[in-house]
Design a protein around this motif. Structure first.
Motif, PDB file in Angstrom:
ATOM      1  N   GLN A 238       2.830 -11.128  29.686  1.00  0.00           N
ATOM      2  CA  GLN A 238       3.702 -10.385  28.781  1.00  0.00           C
ATOM      3  C   GLN A 238       2.974  -9.149  28.253  1.00  0.00           C
ATOM      4  OE1 GLN A 238       6.935 -11.043  28.113  1.00  0.00           O
ATOM      5  NE2 GLN A 238       6.848 -12.775  29.530  1.00  0.00           N
ATOM      6  N   PHE A 239       3.748  -8.134  27.853  1.00  0.00           N
ATOM      7  CA  PHE A 239       3.171  -6.934  27.268  1.00  0.00           C
ATOM      8  C   PHE A 239       2.867  -7.156  25.791  1.00  0.00           C
ATOM      9  CE2 PHE A 239       5.957  -4.459  30.436  1.00  0.00           C
ATOM     10  CZ  PHE A 239       4.971  -4.530  31.406  1.00  0.00           C
ATOM     11  N   SER A 240       1.744  -6.633  25.341  1.00  0.00           N
ATOM     12  CA  SER A 240       1.456  -6.653  23.915  1.00  0.00           C
ATOM     13  C   SER A 240       2.251  -5.549  23.223  1.00  0.00           C
ATOM     14  CB  SER A 240      -0.037  -6.429  23.673  1.00  0.00           C
ATOM     15  OG  SER A 240      -0.389  -5.085  24.021  1.00  0.00           O
ATOM     16  N   ARG A 241       2.311  -5.590  21.903  1.00  0.00           N
ATOM     17  CA  ARG A 241       2.910  -4.488  21.170  1.00  0.00           C
ATOM     18  C   ARG A 241       2.014  -3.262  21.283  1.00  0.00           C
ATOM     19  NH1 ARG A 241       5.430  -6.734  15.462  1.00  0.00           N
ATOM     20  NH2 ARG A 241       7.011  -8.128  16.391  1.00  0.00           N
ATOM     21  N   PRO A 242       2.577  -2.066  21.420  1.00  0.00           N
ATOM     22  CA  PRO A 242       1.749  -0.858  21.504  1.00  0.00           C
ATOM     23  C   PRO A 242       0.892  -0.697  20.250  1.00  0.00           C
ATOM     24  CG  PRO A 242       4.005  -0.390  22.155  1.00  0.00           C
ATOM     25  CD  PRO A 242       4.009  -1.769  21.583  1.00  0.00           C
ATOM     26  N   ARG A 243      -0.368  -0.304  20.471  1.00  0.00           N
ATOM     27  CA  ARG A 243      -1.302  -0.095  19.364  1.00  0.00           C
ATOM     28  C   ARG A 243      -1.732   1.367  19.353  1.00  0.00           C
ATOM     29  NH1 ARG A 243      -6.778   0.090  18.542  1.00  0.00           N
ATOM     30  NH2 ARG A 243      -7.175  -0.173  20.766  1.00  0.00           N
ATOM     31  N   LEU A 244      -1.605   2.013  18.207  1.00  0.00           N
ATOM     32  CA  LEU A 244      -1.982   3.415  18.091  1.00  0.00           C
ATOM     33  C   LEU A 244      -3.494   3.551  18.196  1.00  0.00           C
ATOM     34  CD1 LEU A 244      -0.759   6.237  17.596  1.00  0.00           C
ATOM     35  CD2 LEU A 244      -1.196   5.886  15.157  1.00  0.00           C
ATOM     36  N   THR A 245      -3.962   4.462  19.048  1.00  0.00           N
ATOM     37  CA  THR A 245      -5.397   4.649  19.238  1.00  0.00           C
ATOM     38  C   THR A 245      -5.904   5.804  18.376  1.00  0.00           C
ATOM     39  OG1 THR A 245      -5.300   6.304  21.012  1.00  0.00           O
ATOM     40  CG2 THR A 245      -5.027   4.004  21.639  1.00  0.00           C
ATOM     41  N   ASP A 246      -7.227   5.963  18.356  1.00  0.00           N
ATOM     42  CA  ASP A 246      -7.822   7.068  17.624  1.00  0.00           C
ATOM     43  C   ASP A 246      -8.211   8.206  18.556  1.00  0.00           C
ATOM     44  OD1 ASP A 246      -9.848   5.875  18.955  1.00  0.00           O
ATOM     45  OD2 ASP A 246     -11.135   5.534  17.223  1.00  0.00           O
ATOM     46  N   ILE A 247      -7.655   8.201  19.779  1.00  0.00           N
ATOM     47  CA  ILE A 247      -7.923   9.283  20.727  1.00  0.00           C
ATOM     48  C   ILE A 247      -7.276  10.565  20.213  1.00  0.00           C
ATOM     49  CG2 ILE A 247      -7.574  10.106  23.081  1.00  0.00           C
ATOM     50  CD1 ILE A 247      -7.528   7.205  23.978  1.00  0.00           C
ATOM     51  N   ASN A 248      -8.006  11.647  20.263  1.00  0.00           N
ATOM     52  CA  ASN A 248      -7.509  12.930  19.766  1.00  0.00           C
ATOM     53  C   ASN A 248      -6.306  13.378  20.591  1.00  0.00           C
ATOM     54  OD1 ASN A 248      -7.073  15.503  18.859  1.00  0.00           O
ATOM     55  ND2 ASN A 248      -9.136  16.253  19.256  1.00  0.00           N
ATOM     56  N   PRO A 249      -5.099  13.469  19.983  1.00  0.00           N
ATOM     57  CA  PRO A 249      -3.919  13.847  20.757  1.00  0.00           C
ATOM     58  C   PRO A 249      -3.993  15.255  21.323  1.00  0.00           C
ATOM     59  CG  PRO A 249      -3.420  13.845  18.420  1.00  0.00           C
ATOM     60  CD  PRO A 249      -4.775  13.227  18.576  1.00  0.00           C
ATOM     61  N   GLU A 250      -4.849  16.126  20.771  1.00  0.00           N
ATOM     62  CA  GLU A 250      -4.971  17.468  21.322  1.00  0.00           C
ATOM     63  C   GLU A 250      -5.519  17.435  22.745  1.00  0.00           C
ATOM     64  OE1 GLU A 250      -3.771  20.113  19.898  1.00  0.00           O
ATOM     65  OE2 GLU A 250      -3.100  18.840  18.265  1.00  0.00           O
ATOM     66  N   ARG A 251      -6.151  16.324  23.103  1.00  0.00           N
ATOM     67  CA  ARG A 251      -6.697  16.219  24.450  1.00  0.00           C
ATOM     68  C   ARG A 251      -5.627  15.890  25.480  1.00  0.00           C
ATOM     69  NH1 ARG A 251     -12.388  12.926  23.382  1.00  0.00           N
ATOM     70  NH2 ARG A 251     -13.346  14.505  22.049  1.00  0.00           N
ATOM     71  N   SER A 252      -4.394  15.738  25.040  1.00  0.00           N
ATOM     72  CA  SER A 252      -3.322  15.436  25.991  1.00  0.00           C
ATOM     73  C   SER A 252      -3.041  16.599  26.920  1.00  0.00           C
ATOM     74  CB  SER A 252      -2.038  15.048  25.248  1.00  0.00           C
ATOM     75  OG  SER A 252      -1.554  16.119  24.472  1.00  0.00           O
TER      76      SER A 252
END
Length: 270
Positions: A238-252
């Protein structure tokens, strides 16, 4: 984007680049068919292959050879190209939802798998392609997701095989999270498919068309419309609930990373 080649003349220490780093830039002025590069790979003869807006280019260190690809989809969507190297060293390329293989004797790409134009009749066809492909080197196959379902393309027989999954809503990415499990991302849901048992389960989850990476076994990350980066794991089927990471979103803005195998002599990063 202009193609950048970084030649590393000594081994890369942990988190440290060598002092003698040499940059060489390739662009249309140097023979590339286009300055926009979708992806780059290296074959076992050390040719560099780049998928561009105009087709596929091969770089040998001196010359650039341009190859065009056949497209039968007749879609109005923005063209999409990708070049891949299979486990035997064969060079493959996609143009929209068509699959071609490089023939070294004829020195051209031959169409191997053709997608009919009626598979692109969706209302959203001008925004994105309804097609995704995973290069599964250990299993010597490509996993292909179209709106008509998930398929396995056997590289030895060059035969397309169906799976129990028969429909999607705009598939755009396939990743492998462990040796027997692949995840298909669509604009409405996640689909988990077990290669060994051919069983699957699906979970509603709006997900944007963004690069999805498998960061470690049974885990992957993705980005939402607010540029936040989330982490999901698969546990006990089963899939876990999504967990927000601390990865810098500007790196997207980083759209692709190509990892080349270890080799002796100069190291090459693309």
């Amino acid at each position: 984007f202009t193609l950048l080649v970084l030649l590393l003349w000594s081994c890369v220490a942990a988190a440290q680049l060598p002092d003698d780093l040499i940059f060489r830039r390739y662009s249309a002025r140097d023979g590339l068919s286009d300055n926009y590069i979708f992806n780059v790979v290296e074959d076992n003869r050390h040719f560099i292959w780049a998928a561009t807006f105009q087709g596929v280019d091969r770089l040998d260190g001196v010359n650039v050879r341009n190859y065009s690809l056949t497209d039968s989809t007749k879609t109005d969507a923005q063209p999409s190209y990708e070049v891949l190297i299979d486990g035997s060293g064969g060079v493959w390329a996609t143009h929209n939802a068509n699959l071609s293989k490089y023939d070294p004797i004829q020195d051209r790409f031959l169409l191997k798998l053709q997608t009919k134009s009626n598979e692109f009749n969706g209302l959203n066809k001008k925004v994105k392609q309804k097609f995704a492909l995973l290069n599964d080197i250990p299993n010597q196959c490509f996993w292909i997701a179209r709106e008509t379902g998930l398929y396995r393309y056997d590289l030895n027989t060059e035969h397309l095989q169906t799976t129990p999954i028969r429909s999607f809503s705009t598939p755009f990415k396939i990743i492998k999270v462990n040796p027997t499990t692949i995840i298909i991302a669509t604009n409405e849901e996640w689909i988990c498919y077990d290669i060994r048992t051919q069983r699957s389960f699906r979970a509603p989850k709006p997900s944007t068309e963004w690069v999805i990476y498998s960061t470690k076994p049974n885990q992957w990350i993705y980005c939402d419309t607010k540029r936040r980066i989330w982490e999901i794991t698969i546990q006990n089927g089963q899939f876990s609930r999504p967990r927000l990471t601390d990865i810098n979103p500007e790196r997207s803005v980083i759209r692709s990373i190509t990892t080349l195998p270890n080799q002796t002599g100069p190291k090459v990063l693309w």
